[in-house]
Write a protein that holds these residues in place. Structure first.
Motif, PDB file in Angstrom:
ATOM      1  N   UNK A 140       0.849  -1.200  -0.120  1.00 27.86           N
ATOM      2  CA  UNK A 140      -0.114   0.097   0.026  1.00 27.86           C
ATOM      3  C   UNK A 140       0.709   1.227  -0.017  1.00 27.86           C
ATOM      4  N   UNK A 141       0.292   2.366  -0.476  1.00 28.40           N
ATOM      5  CA  UNK A 141       0.820   3.706  -0.464  1.00 28.40           C
ATOM      6  C   UNK A 141       0.566   4.495   0.942  1.00 28.40           C
ATOM      7  N   UNK A 142       1.423   5.273   1.091  1.00 26.44           N
ATOM      8  CA  UNK A 142       0.813   6.265   2.423  1.00 26.44           C
ATOM      9  C   UNK A 142       0.265   7.504   1.618  1.00 26.44           C
ATOM     10  N   UNK A 143      -0.703   7.982   2.306  1.00 27.74           N
ATOM     11  CA  UNK A 143      -1.554   9.292   1.982  1.00 27.74           C
ATOM     12  C   UNK A 143      -1.265  10.065   3.088  1.00 27.74           C
ATOM     13  N   UNK A 144      -0.636  11.279   2.513  1.00 29.34           N
ATOM     14  CA  UNK A 144      -0.570  12.556   3.567  1.00 29.34           C
ATOM     15  C   UNK A 144      -1.512  13.489   3.170  1.00 29.34           C
ATOM     16  N   UNK A 145      -1.946  14.038   4.141  1.00 27.38           N
ATOM     17  CA  UNK A 145      -3.017  15.079   4.081  1.00 27.38           C
ATOM     18  C   UNK A 145      -2.388  16.373   4.230  1.00 27.38           C
ATOM     19  N   UNK A 146      -3.089  17.500   3.979  1.00 28.23           N
ATOM     20  CA  UNK A 146      -2.694  19.098   4.148  1.00 28.23           C
ATOM     21  C   UNK A 146      -3.175  19.319   5.524  1.00 28.23           C
ATOM     22  N   UNK A 147      -4.031  18.607   6.371  1.00 29.86           N
ATOM     23  CA  UNK A 147      -4.443  19.051   7.774  1.00 29.86           C
ATOM     24  C   UNK A 147      -3.451  18.918   8.979  1.00 29.86           C
ATOM     25  N   UNK A 148      -3.389  20.021   9.614  1.00 27.22           N
ATOM     26  CA  UNK A 148      -2.631  20.148  10.699  1.00 27.22           C
ATOM     27  C   UNK A 148      -3.480  19.585  12.019  1.00 27.22           C
ATOM     28  N   UNK A 149      -2.934  18.392  12.462  1.00 27.70           N
ATOM     29  CA  UNK A 149      -3.642  17.799  13.294  1.00 27.70           C
ATOM     30  C   UNK A 149      -3.946  18.332  14.546  1.00 27.70           C
ATOM     31  N   UNK A 150      -3.116  19.018  14.902  1.00 32.13           N
ATOM     32  CA  UNK A 150      -3.172  19.901  16.308  1.00 32.13           C
ATOM     33  C   UNK A 150      -4.335  21.015  16.036  1.00 32.13           C
ATOM     34  N   UNK A 151      -4.351  21.711  14.971  1.00 34.48           N
ATOM     35  CA  UNK A 151      -5.461  22.555  14.569  1.00 34.48           C
ATOM     36  C   UNK A 151      -6.559  21.946  14.443  1.00 34.48           C
ATOM     37  N   UNK A 152      -6.627  20.930  13.780  1.00 36.03           N
ATOM     38  CA  UNK A 152      -7.783  20.190  13.707  1.00 36.03           C
ATOM     39  C   UNK A 152      -8.654  19.689  15.017  1.00 36.03           C
TER      40      UNK A 152
END
Length: 401
Positions: A140-152
């Motif tokens: 499987x590939x890894x999918x990276x999001x633009x989301x800042x987890x702390x801000x989310x």
């Protein structure tokens, strides 16, 4: 006391809420708290307060009680009615597959490729006649999001208990840094090994559309933020300038048999109702304002006047056209999650134009559209397509898309 305080720290459950649950739940019934990783739950397990129990299980895990679940989505077993379709794609049928959000959109990346071999079999003996072909498995590939987890996480915390949404965009790129919706859900409840799952899912169904991502799918009248659009349309028409003045009083009476009030009028009525005078800054008319000042003061009568004047000059569609130019009433093209288009209609009557001028009437927009158009104001006029996926990376570190 230790249990309540530690559960608050780990799970975000209010001490008052948990205390009431404990008081109203028979002793033999467990109360679900939350799901947490080994690292997240290390403190509460080391303290091991009285009445606390935990169960260990292995699963795809969503940190911080599923922060971003409305974006990430969840996985489930292949539905029976779709089993044949998945088998044709190379699935065995016992896998968990993406059913919503990024999990669904990125299924082809996250599932990898199932390897296999194809043989011709003797129908009588069952012996292998020949190998026709084979394909190698691919991780499987890894999918990276633009989301800042702390801000989310903190965006979700800020609107917990409300019905609504928060969208944070990077102004000059369109990258989505946070997209919170409330009420929401925790993707961890869909793990079949989660002992809290069934109870939490039942509780979830009592909420108001927790699976609706209000940030991208909620459609609402924009209200006073829409006055930015109306101001732009008025100035673009040449009938108004930033320095054009208007005496903003309580009432606007251009339309026959209709009196429309400024927001200060209602504040005055509220003060009178409790025996106070209308002498505070939020309960007296704004007076003479320029168009720019009327936006800052959010003067309803001036914007009614803009809509009315445009209609009288056969420019009744100017506000709608300006709204569409700012991307309202249409899909943003975010792609990785479902979204709704809202609506911006050409107003047929003067009443419709006046309503539209303050973002009411038939105006319907999504919070994502609004964040996008505000970002365009800040960056000089570029409407970026919002993006949630930063990159897709193969197991060897190569960026695939």
């Amino acid at each position: 006391g230790a249990l309540i305080s530690q559960a608050w720290l780990l799970c975000g459950i209010s001490p008052d809420v948990l205390s009431e649950q404990i008081f109203n739940t028979p002793a033999q019934y467990p109360i679900p708290l939350c799901e947490a990783s080994e690292q997240e739950s290390e403190r509460i397990r080391s303290i091991y307060p009285a009445g606390f129990e935990w169960t260990t299980y292995n699963s795809r895990f969503y940190f911080q009680q599923g922060a971003g679940s409305n974006i990430v989505g969840y996985t489930q077993q292949v539905p029976v009615e779709e089993l044949e379709e998945y088998r044709r794609l190379g699935y065995a049928g016992d896998e968990r597959v993406g059913r919503d959000g990024i999990e669904l959109w990125a299924e082809d990346y996250l599932s990898g490729v199932h390897g296999g071999e194809l043989y011709v079999i003797n129908p009588t003996t069952g012996a292998i006649v020949t190998k026709v072909g084979e394909s190698a498995p691919k991780p499987a590939d890894s999918v990276y999001l633009t989301i800042d987890r702390n801000l989310q996480f903190y965006a979700e915390e800020a609107i917990e208990g409300f019905t609504g949404a928060v969208v944070v965009l990077e102004r000059d790129t369109g990258r989505v840094l946070a997209m919170a919706t409330s009420p929401g859900y925790d993707s961890n409840i869909f793990s079949p090994d989660n002992p809290n799952g069934s109870t939490e899912y039942s509780d979830l169904l009592q909420l108001n559309q927790p699976f609706l991502n209000r940030a991208a799918q909620g459609q609402y009248p924009l209200g006073s933020v829409f006055k930015i659009i109306t101001m732009a349309a008025g100035m673009e028409s040449g009938l108004f300038e930033a320095a054009t003045t208007y005496d903003c009083q309580y009432d606007w009476t251009r339309l026959p048999d209709q009196v429309r009030h400024d927001w200060t009028w209602q504040h005055c009525q509220d003060r009178l109702a409790v025996g106070k005078e209308c002498d505070s800054s939020d309960s007296v008319p704004s007076g003479l304002l320029t168009l720019s000042e009327s936006l800052m003061r959010s003067c309803n009568p001036f914007f009614y006047e803009v809509g009315y004047t445009l209609f009288q000059n056969s420019r009744q569609n100017d506000i709608a056209n300006m709204a569409r130019a700012f991307g309202l009433g249409q899909l943003t093209g975010i792609e990785q999650i479902p979204e709704q288009s809202g609506q911006i209609v050409d107003p047929p009557t003067v009443i419709d134009v006046v309503n539209q001028a303050i973002g009411q009437g038939e105006v319907q927009v999504t919070p994502l559209q609004v964040a996008r158009f505000i970002a365009a104001l800040g960056n000089g006029g570029t409407l970026y397509r919002p993006q949630l996926v930063e990159k897709v990376e193969s197991v060897d570190g190569a960026t695939t898309t």
